[in-house]
Design a protein around this motif. Structure first.
Motif, PDB file in Angstrom:
ATOM      1  N   ARG A   1      63.455  -3.632 -47.704  1.00 43.00           N
ATOM      2  CA  ARG A   1      64.109  -3.995 -48.961  1.00 43.00           C
ATOM      3  C   ARG A   1      63.667  -3.057 -50.094  1.00 43.00           C
ATOM      4  NH1 ARG A   1      63.693  -8.852 -48.209  1.00 43.00           N
ATOM      5  NH2 ARG A   1      65.833  -9.360 -47.601  1.00 43.00           N
TER       6      ARG A   1
ATOM      7  N   ASP B   1      68.688  -3.458 -47.962  1.00 40.72           N
ATOM      8  CA  ASP B   1      68.705  -4.919 -48.108  1.00 40.72           C
ATOM      9  C   ASP B   1      69.359  -5.606 -46.900  1.00 40.72           C
ATOM     10  OD1 ASP B   1      67.475  -4.672 -50.551  1.00 40.72           O
ATOM     11  OD2 ASP B   1      69.356  -4.734 -51.687  1.00 40.72           O
ATOM     12  N   GLU B   2      70.506  -5.091 -46.399  1.00 41.06           N
ATOM     13  CA  GLU B   2      71.187  -5.730 -45.272  1.00 41.06           C
ATOM     14  C   GLU B   2      70.335  -5.640 -44.010  1.00 41.06           C
ATOM     15  OE1 GLU B   2      75.027  -4.026 -44.845  1.00 41.06           O
ATOM     16  OE2 GLU B   2      75.856  -5.038 -46.611  1.00 41.06           O
TER      17      GLU B   2
ATOM     18  N   SER C   1      67.577  -8.151 -44.295  1.00 42.75           N
ATOM     19  CA  SER C   1      68.053  -9.517 -44.021  1.00 42.75           C
ATOM     20  C   SER C   1      68.235  -9.737 -42.532  1.00 42.75           C
ATOM     21  CB  SER C   1      69.379  -9.756 -44.741  1.00 42.75           C
ATOM     22  OG  SER C   1      69.226  -9.645 -46.137  1.00 42.75           O
TER      23      SER C   1
ATOM     24  N   GLU D   1      64.802 -10.254 -40.965  1.00 45.17           N
ATOM     25  CA  GLU D   1      64.275 -11.589 -41.272  1.00 45.17           C
ATOM     26  C   GLU D   1      64.903 -12.668 -40.386  1.00 45.17           C
ATOM     27  OE1 GLU D   1      63.120 -11.183 -46.012  1.00 45.17           O
ATOM     28  OE2 GLU D   1      65.138 -11.852 -45.432  1.00 45.17           O
TER      29      GLU D   1
END
Length: 706
Positions: free
Chosen positions: A111, A116-117, A120, A123
């Motif tokens: 991140r 960011d993608e 995600s 995670e």
């Protein structure tokens, strides 16, 4: 899903035989079962068709339970495969990350780098251990578990199919038996209206079509519905957004059924009606094939067959074309949903909303969801065709039956066979009177001959004695008992009948003669054969009485067929004997021999003889002359000739008229024979132009004793 095989004898002992009897007698075929109203539309006919399976509802319950287990295992397998994909994919990503850090630290680093993608997605991973790589032990365990689930699912799938196929076999067995029993309960008037080819088409083609359709569709229908439900549950558990995309198929499917279904059903009904007409045409043509050739009507037969065949082709083409459109259209709708799921699923994986293995599982679920819907569309073809056939079979089962014998019918008392008609009235058509106020009595041992022009009611008279038709008024008594109050079987068991058209079945000559009396010994059969001169030609055959007659009994002549049927009636030793033109197919010499045999065999029993050749009934004790359903004269041969009435006119038309015509022709050619002198008059013979006239003069007489 594995292919289902029809279960034949293997299921014979699996289900209760009482269920078959219940289905054949009441549970779905008659008043005690499904709706017995004539099937005029798809849904009433389809509901009644399913009603045929009602006696085996408990088997359906077990099969449905097995199907639920199969569906549960089947829809679990894609989830397990998706988890195996997650192990591989997440392990491959983790192997590229530095060891010794946590999953959250990797996500935070991504991140911070502007991924960011990707962060995600990391995670959301559940099998992510940085630096470790693919967990092959966990992967092997997951694959073995998936393999076991598929194997167990196939076992339950086979068991469910085994039970359901057994139900279909039993139900169709009961349906055929019900149709067979129904045919024996129908009055002869039904067979006067319906062509044999049409009836055979309903009993064979239509029932076979129902059987094939149920075997192909019943199992798939149940498992398809269960699969749709199970898959929907699993899809919503993964992503409700993707599930809504998949549900777009449902309204499209409903529209396809609503538009195409009724039109296809109409054409399937026309297809099977055309099949029945074509069968009637073929049966008629083959039965009279010799006459067709004799009269040179092959072209007419071909034209008629071509028209019936074209009608069947057009109806079949329209039905198959319309119903065949269902599956391609539904597959197209399923592919649209598949594209939508792939695009939206990819976006959700990239955003970390779901895992890659879940998208893979969802795509499998989408295929499992559209496949049973497409199968249901394909089943519509066979189901609509089967429903159209079922409607025709139900029309047969719903046909009006002859009035059943009364439960308190008295037994037929033994007697010599006295027959008495009392004020008998009967007509085939209420608008056309046939037999009115008919009265006569026949004493035991008498031979009654019934003569008259065609359509006078001769055969109808003996049919009334046999209770093939019910009287409109009056009564017929057999040894003082009214036949209408007795059981039909008792009346017919006392009567032997030989029809104008001989009927023989495929079997040996011995079996065909014994058909009249199943308990007859070989000696009794041979005695009857000797009395009717059957023994003369049977001895000349290579296998004698064991000679097997083919389907049309073409290996014996027409006269020999009739002799066998006469022997069959004699071996039954009935109290009442009916001969309906029984000697019409034999030669003159054999006819004379039969007359001697009949004189001996008629002794002591009441005999009715229908004959057009009056030479065969000269020795009858009583001759009934019928015209327009009435007895206009009765008496013996000599007294009726002396009366110079209706019988005398019939006799003159057969003998005297022919002799007078022959004498007139002979006189015109050769002159008048002088019986007094034994010579010939010197009349002239006609000569051809230029020919030498014959020499005139006396012709020497011939010594009659030479």
């Amino acid at each position: 899903m594995s292919e289902k095989k029809p279960v034949q004898a293997a299921v014979e002992d699996e289900f209760d035989e009482q269920a078959i009897a219940a289905a054949a007698n009441s549970g779905g075929f008659h008043e005690g079962g499904a709706d017995t109203r004539p099937a005029e539309h798809f849904w009433p006919s389809f509901k009644r068709l399913i009603g045929l399976l009602r006696p085996w509802a408990w088997v359906f319950g077990i099969a449905t339970l097995l199907g639920i287990i199969w569906v549960a295992l089947t829809v679990t397998a894609p989830k397990l495969l998706g988890e195996a994909t997650n192990i591989v994919f997440e392990g491959a990503i983790a192997s590229q990350m530095p060891a010794g850090v946590s999953q959250q630290e990797v996500a935070d680093g991504l991140r911070a780098a502007g991924e960011d993608e990707f962060a995600s997605m990391v995670e959301a991973m559940q099998n992510f251990v940085p630096g470790q790589g693919v967990d092959f032990y966990a992967l092997s365990q997951m694959l073995l578990l998936t393999l076991g689930v598929y194997a167990l699912a196939n076992i339950f799938d086979w068991a469910s199919g085994y039970l359901l196929n057994g139900v279909v076999v039993k139900a169709m067995f009961a349906l055929r038996r019900s149709v067979e029993e129904k045919i024996h309960r129908l009055p002869l008037s039904y067979f006067d209206r319906v062509k044999r080819g049409e009836l055979l088409s309903r009993v064979t083609n239509d029932i076979d079509n129902i059987t094939n359709a149920l075997q192909q569709s019943l199992i798939y229908a149940i498992t398809s519905v269960l699969t749709v439900i199970g898959v929907l549950v699993m899809m919503f558990s993964i992503s409700w957004q993707l599930a809504l995309v998949a549900l777009v198929v449902l309204p499209i499917t409903g529209g396809i059924f609503a538009v195409i279904g009724p039109r296809s059903q109409k054409n399937f009904a026309q297809q099977w009606k055309s099949t029945g007409r074509l069968n009637s045409r073929v049966e008629e043509s083959f039965a009279g094939h010799a006459l067709v050739r004799v009269y040179g009507r092959e072209d007419d037969i071909r034209a008629q067959f071509a028209k019936e065949n074209d009608d069947l082709f057009e109806a079949s083409f329209r039905a198959q074309f319309l119903s065949g459109m269902m599956m391609p259209l539904m597959m197209f709708a399923g592919n649209l949903a598949y594209v939508g799921i792939a695009v939206l699923g990819g976006l959700q994986v990239a955003s970390g909303q779901i895992r890659l293995g879940d998208v893979q599982a969802f795509i499998q679920y989408s295929q499992q969801f559209t496949q049973p819907l497409a199968q249901l569309g394909g089943m519509a073809t066979t189901v609509q065709s089967a429903t159209a056939s079922a409607e025709r079979v139900f029309e047969l089962l719903d046909a009006e039956e002859e009035e059943p014998d009364t439960a308190d019918a008295p037994p037929l008392e033994p007697g010599p066979g006295r027959i008495e008609f009392k004020d008998v009235e009967f007509s085939y058509d209420p608008e056309r009177e046939l037999i009115q106020d008919l009265n006569f009595a026949v004493e035991p041992g008498q031979t009654v001959a019934i003569v008259g022009p065609t359509g006078a009611g001769k055969t109808t008279l003996v049919n009334l004695i046999m209770r093939f038709y019910e009287l409109d008024g009056g009564a017929i008594e057999l040894d003082g008992q009214v036949t209408g109050e007795l059981r039909r079987h008792d009346v017919r068991a006392r009567t032997g009948m030989v029809l104008q058209d001989p009927w023989l079945f495929q079997g040996s000559i011995m079996e065909n003669i014994r058909y009249g009396h199943q308990e007859a010994t070989d000696a009794q059969v041979m005695a009857a054969a000797e009395a009717t001169f059957v023994d003369r030609f049977v001895r000349a055959l290579p296998d004698g009485y064991d000679t097997v007659l083919d389907e049309e009994a073409s290996n014996v002549s027409a006269g020999e067929k009739q002799l066998i049927t006469i022997a069959r009636a004699f071996v039954a030793d009935p109290a009442v004997l009916i001969l309906d033109e029984a000697t019409s197919s034999v030669d003159t010499r054999t006819e004379l021999l039969l007359q001697h045999a009949m004189n001996a065999l008629r002794e002591g029993r009441t005999s009715f003889v229908i004959a057009h050749r009056l030479s065969t009934i000269r020795d009858a004790d009583l001759i009934l002359v019928m015209e327009n359903g009435r007895i206009v004269e009765k008496g013996d041969h000599e007294s009726l000739l002396e009366a110079q009435g209706a019988y005398w006119r019939l006799y003159q038309s057969q003998f005297s008229g022919a002799a007078v015509d022959l004498d007139a022709e002979e006189q015109a050619l050769t002159g008048v024979v002088s019986t007094a002198t034994g010579g010939v008059s010197t009349g002239s013979l006609p000569t051809a132009p230029g020919a030498t006239p014959p020499t005139t003069g006396p012709i020497p007489t011939v010594n009659p004793d030479a």
